[in-house]
Design a protein around this motif. Structure first.
Motif, PDB file in Angstrom:
ATOM      1  N   UNK A   1      10.625  32.607 105.901  1.00  0.00           N
ATOM      2  CA  UNK A   1       9.445  31.742 105.825  1.00  0.00           C
ATOM      3  C   UNK A   1       9.216  31.049 107.174  1.00  0.00           C
ATOM      4  N   UNK A   2      10.316  30.608 107.801  1.00  0.00           N
ATOM      5  CA  UNK A   2      10.248  29.945 109.101  1.00  0.00           C
ATOM      6  C   UNK A   2       9.633  30.881 110.148  1.00  0.00           C
ATOM      7  N   UNK A   3      10.136  32.112 110.205  1.00  0.00           N
ATOM      8  CA  UNK A   3       9.639  33.097 111.179  1.00  0.00           C
ATOM      9  C   UNK A   3       8.167  33.399 110.931  1.00  0.00           C
ATOM     10  N   UNK A   4       7.813  33.611 109.645  1.00  0.00           N
ATOM     11  CA  UNK A   4       6.426  33.954 109.294  1.00  0.00           C
ATOM     12  C   UNK A   4       5.462  32.808 109.622  1.00  0.00           C
ATOM     13  N   UNK A   5       5.960  31.568 109.577  1.00  0.00           N
ATOM     14  CA  UNK A   5       5.105  30.393 109.807  1.00  0.00           C
ATOM     15  C   UNK A   5       4.987  30.023 111.282  1.00  0.00           C
ATOM     16  N   UNK A   6       5.767  30.692 112.136  1.00  0.00           N
ATOM     17  CA  UNK A   6       5.748  30.346 113.553  1.00  0.00           C
ATOM     18  C   UNK A   6       6.426  29.023 113.836  1.00  0.00           C
ATOM     19  N   UNK A   7       7.351  28.618 112.954  1.00  0.00           N
ATOM     20  CA  UNK A   7       8.058  27.340 113.123  1.00  0.00           C
ATOM     21  C   UNK A   7       9.289  27.525 114.011  1.00  0.00           C
ATOM     22  N   UNK A   8       9.871  26.397 114.442  1.00  0.00           N
ATOM     23  CA  UNK A   8      11.012  26.476 115.367  1.00  0.00           C
ATOM     24  C   UNK A   8      12.336  26.081 114.727  1.00  0.00           C
ATOM     25  N   UNK A   9      12.309  25.166 113.728  1.00  0.00           N
ATOM     26  CA  UNK A   9      13.555  24.634 113.165  1.00  0.00           C
ATOM     27  C   UNK A   9      13.472  24.529 111.647  1.00  0.00           C
ATOM     28  N   UNK A  10      14.609  24.765 110.994  1.00  0.00           N
ATOM     29  CA  UNK A  10      14.750  24.559 109.555  1.00  0.00           C
ATOM     30  C   UNK A  10      15.722  23.410 109.335  1.00  0.00           C
ATOM     31  N   UNK A  11      15.338  22.440 108.493  1.00  0.00           N
ATOM     32  CA  UNK A  11      16.190  21.291 108.172  1.00  0.00           C
ATOM     33  C   UNK A  11      16.592  21.361 106.696  1.00  0.00           C
ATOM     34  N   UNK A  12      17.894  21.420 106.431  1.00  0.00           N
ATOM     35  CA  UNK A  12      18.393  21.373 105.064  1.00  0.00           C
ATOM     36  C   UNK A  12      19.304  20.154 104.929  1.00  0.00           C
ATOM     37  N   UNK A  13      19.057  19.345 103.893  1.00  0.00           N
ATOM     38  CA  UNK A  13      19.839  18.122 103.734  1.00  0.00           C
ATOM     39  C   UNK A  13      20.005  17.830 102.247  1.00  0.00           C
ATOM     40  N   UNK A  14      21.235  17.585 101.838  1.00  0.00           N
ATOM     41  CA  UNK A  14      21.524  17.292 100.429  1.00  0.00           C
ATOM     42  C   UNK A  14      20.730  16.063  99.974  1.00  0.00           C
ATOM     43  N   UNK A  15      20.042  16.214  98.826  1.00  0.00           N
ATOM     44  CA  UNK A  15      19.238  15.118  98.297  1.00  0.00           C
ATOM     45  C   UNK A  15      17.832  15.063  98.859  1.00  0.00           C
ATOM     46  N   UNK A  16      17.457  16.040  99.714  1.00  0.00           N
ATOM     47  CA  UNK A  16      16.120  16.089 100.330  1.00  0.00           C
ATOM     48  C   UNK A  16      15.501  17.471 100.086  1.00  0.00           C
ATOM     49  N   UNK A  17      14.171  17.577 100.124  1.00  0.00           N
ATOM     50  CA  UNK A  17      13.571  18.913 100.081  1.00  0.00           C
ATOM     51  C   UNK A  17      13.813  19.634 101.405  1.00  0.00           C
ATOM     52  N   UNK A  18      13.863  20.974 101.392  1.00  0.00           N
ATOM     53  CA  UNK A  18      13.972  21.699 102.666  1.00  0.00           C
ATOM     54  C   UNK A  18      12.730  21.443 103.523  1.00  0.00           C
ATOM     55  N   UNK A  19      12.925  21.324 104.829  1.00  0.00           N
ATOM     56  CA  UNK A  19      11.807  21.023 105.737  1.00  0.00           C
ATOM     57  C   UNK A  19      11.869  21.952 106.942  1.00  0.00           C
ATOM     58  N   UNK A  20      10.734  22.076 107.637  1.00  0.00           N
ATOM     59  CA  UNK A  20      10.738  22.846 108.880  1.00  0.00           C
ATOM     60  C   UNK A  20       9.855  22.159 109.917  1.00  0.00           C
ATOM     61  N   UNK A  21      10.165  22.427 111.182  1.00  0.00           N
ATOM     62  CA  UNK A  21       9.376  21.882 112.291  1.00  0.00           C
ATOM     63  C   UNK A  21       8.477  22.978 112.842  1.00  0.00           C
ATOM     64  N   UNK A  22       7.176  22.711 112.833  1.00  0.00           N
ATOM     65  CA  UNK A  22       6.208  23.639 113.406  1.00  0.00           C
ATOM     66  C   UNK A  22       5.356  22.882 114.420  1.00  0.00           C
ATOM     67  N   UNK A  23       5.350  23.349 115.684  1.00  0.00           N
ATOM     68  CA  UNK A  23       4.564  22.756 116.766  1.00  0.00           C
ATOM     69  C   UNK A  23       4.835  21.256 116.918  1.00  0.00           C
ATOM     70  N   UNK A  24       6.103  20.891 116.739  1.00  0.00           N
ATOM     71  CA  UNK A  24       6.501  19.506 116.984  1.00  0.00           C
ATOM     72  C   UNK A  24       6.581  18.601 115.770  1.00  0.00           C
ATOM     73  N   UNK A  25       5.933  18.974 114.652  1.00  0.00           N
ATOM     74  CA  UNK A  25       5.917  18.103 113.463  1.00  0.00           C
ATOM     75  C   UNK A  25       6.819  18.673 112.361  1.00  0.00           C
ATOM     76  N   UNK A  26       7.568  17.776 111.692  1.00  0.00           N
ATOM     77  CA  UNK A  26       8.460  18.181 110.593  1.00  0.00           C
ATOM     78  C   UNK A  26       7.768  17.932 109.268  1.00  0.00           C
ATOM     79  N   UNK A  27       7.774  18.946 108.384  1.00  0.00           N
ATOM     80  CA  UNK A  27       7.116  18.805 107.080  1.00  0.00           C
ATOM     81  C   UNK A  27       7.920  19.545 106.011  1.00  0.00           C
ATOM     82  N   UNK A  28       7.888  19.058 104.744  1.00  0.00           N
ATOM     83  CA  UNK A  28       8.616  19.744 103.659  1.00  0.00           C
ATOM     84  C   UNK A  28       8.055  21.145 103.412  1.00  0.00           C
ATOM     85  N   UNK A  29       8.945  22.059 103.023  1.00  0.00           N
ATOM     86  CA  UNK A  29       8.529  23.416 102.650  1.00  0.00           C
ATOM     87  C   UNK A  29       8.179  23.457 101.167  1.00  0.00           C
ATOM     88  N   UNK A  30       8.942  22.685 100.363  1.00  0.00           N
ATOM     89  CA  UNK A  30       8.710  22.636  98.914  1.00  0.00           C
ATOM     90  C   UNK A  30       9.039  21.239  98.402  1.00  0.00           C
TER      91      UNK A  30
END
Length: 365
Positions: free
Chosen positions: A10-39
C-alpha cells in the motif's frame, strides 16, 4: 507473503516514504511530508508482535525485546527495500519503516548543485553531508558514491547502520558493511578500513569522539572519507566536529580539520508547491585557503563572509538555495519561510493569511 507486506505494498502504491506501526494506534504512513492514518483500527499487542517478528531474525528480535531498539533492512521484493527501526514506547511495541529506492538516482536527477559532484573527483580528505533526519543525506551520498563507481576504479568501503542503498560494482569495487552485523561500531569499521586497502570510506554516522577522530586521521593519511552529521549548516558542522573533543585537544583538532576538510554539504528537503513531492536545498562550503585559515583560527563566525565571497568556487548559503527554489515556483513562500535561517529575508513574501507569523518571529534562527 508476510502479513506486513500488505502495508508495504500500500505504501509503495501510494507513493509514500514511511510506514508507522505503533501498539494502541492505527497504522499510519508519511506521504510528501505529512503523516496520516491508513485505517481506523488500532494495532493490538498480538498483531504488531506477529508483524514485527515475521520479518526479523529471531536472535535480533529477542535483542530488541530486551534492549528496546533495533535497526536492520528488509527486502520485500526486487523493487522494494525498507530501512526498519524497531523501538518501544509507553503503549508497547512500535516500528518505523523507510522505503529505500532500489534504483540509485544520479546527482543530475536529484538536481543538486554541480559542485557536489566535484567532491567525488577528490583523492583524499573529509567531505561531510549534513542535515536533520529525513533530509535526503543518504540519497545524496548514494548518488555521489554511484558517480565515483561509474567514473573511477577505486575500492570503496561503506560502514552503515543498516545498509540502505545496495551498490553493484561498476568501475569500482564496493564493500558494504553493516553495524553491528559485520562490525561492532562505526569506529571499528572505520579503523578496520585502514587495513583493507581502501581508497574511499563512507561512514554512515559520525556521532562520537572516537569515530570523528578516526575519520580525521584517515583523511589525513590519504583516504577520501565521506561522513554525515545532524547539523543544518556549514558553521555548525565545523563547530560540532571541534566541540566533541576535550578543550585541551581542540587546537590540534582545528589544525587537523583545516588540513583535511574538503567540503560540507548541508541539506534540507522542502515540500514542493508546483507538484507533489519534495525538493532538496543545499548549503555548500568548499575548502579554500581562506576556509582553512578560518578553521585554524577557530573563528567560524567568519565563514559567513567566506561563503559570500566563494560563489566562484561553488559555495552557497542555504537561504540562497531556498530563495532560488521559491522564485522558480517550486517551493511556496510559507514553506520557504519555515525552512529559512534568516526569516526576516522571507517575511515580505508571506501571503496575507500568514502575515502574523512574520510579525511574531525574530530574524535569524
Amino acid at each position: 507473503m508476510a502479513i506486513i507486506d500488505q502495508y508495504f505494498q500500500h505504501l509503495v502504491a501510494s507513493g509514500a516514504s514511511d510506514l508507522h506501526l505503533s501498539e494502541g494506534q492505527p497504522p499510519k504512513m508519511r506521504a510528501h511530508g505529512a503523516v496520516a492514518p491508513i485505517s481506523d483500527g488500532v494495532l493490538d499487542r498480538a498483531t504488531i508482535d506477529a508483524m514485527l517478528r515475521e520479518i526479523c531474525e529471531p536472535k535480533a528480535y529477542e535483542r530488541y525485546l530486551e534492549k528496546g531498539d533495533l535497526d536492520f533492512a528488509y527486502e520485500m521484493d526486487a523493487d522494494s527495500r525498507f530501512r526498519c527501526n524497531y523501538f518501544q514506547q509507553k503503549n508497547g511495541l512500535a516500528a518505523v519503516f523507510r522505503l529505500i529506492p532500489t534504483e540509485i538516482k544520479t546527482l543530475q536527477e536529484l538536481n543538486v548543485p554541480d559542485t557536489i559532484e566535484s567532491f567525488g573527483d577528490m583523492r583524499s580528505g573529509l567531505v561531510l553531508v549534513t542535515g536533520p533526519t529525513g533530509s535526503g543525506k543518504s540519497t545524496t551520498l548514494a548518488a555521489l558514491i554511484d558517480y565515483i563507481n561509474r567514473s573511477y576504479a577505486r575500492h570503496i568501503i561503506t560502514v552503515e547502520e543498516p545498509i540502505e542503498f545496495v551498490h553493484r560494482n561498476k568501475k569500482s569495487t564496493i564493500t558494504q558493511r553493516e553495524v553491528p552485523i559485520h562490525c561492532p561500531s562505526f569506529a571499528d569499521g572505520l579503523r578496520a578500513s585502514l587495513r583493507q586497502d581502501a581508497d574511499i570510506v563512507l561512514v554512515g554516522e559520525m556521532r562520537d569522539l572516537e569515530t570523528i577522530s578516526l575519520a580525521l586521521t584517515a583523511a589525513e593519511t590519504g583516504l577520501l572519507v565521506f561522513g554525515t552529521l545532524h547539523t543544518n549548516n556549514a558553521r555548525k558542522t565545523v563547530d560540532r566536529l571541534v566541540d566533541v573533543f576535550p578543550s585541551d585537544q581542540q587546537s590540534q583538532v582545528r589544525t587537523m580539520l583545516a588540513g583535511s576538510l574538503r567540503g560540507v554539504v548541508a541539506q534540507l528537503l522542502c515540500k514542493r508547491e508546483d507538484k507533489p513531492g519534495r525538493v532538496a536545498v543545499n548549503e555548500i562550503l568548499v575548502a579554500t585557503p581562506a576556509v582553512s585559515s578560518v578553521i585554524r583560527e577557530g573563528a567560524t563566525q567568519k565563514l559567513h563572509d567566506v561563503i559570500t565571497g566563494g560563489k566562484d568556487h561553488g559555495m552557497q548559503f542555504m537561504d540562497d538555495s531556498i530563495w532560488a527554489q521559491m522564485v522558480e515556483g517550486k517551493v511556496g513562500p510559507l514553506e520557504a519561510y519555515m525552512k529559512a535561517i534568516d526569516k526576516s529575508r522571507f517575511r515580505a513574501a508571506l501571503p496575507p493569511e500568514h502575515a502574523e507569523l512574520g510579525n511574531s518571529a525574530g530574524g535569524v534562527e
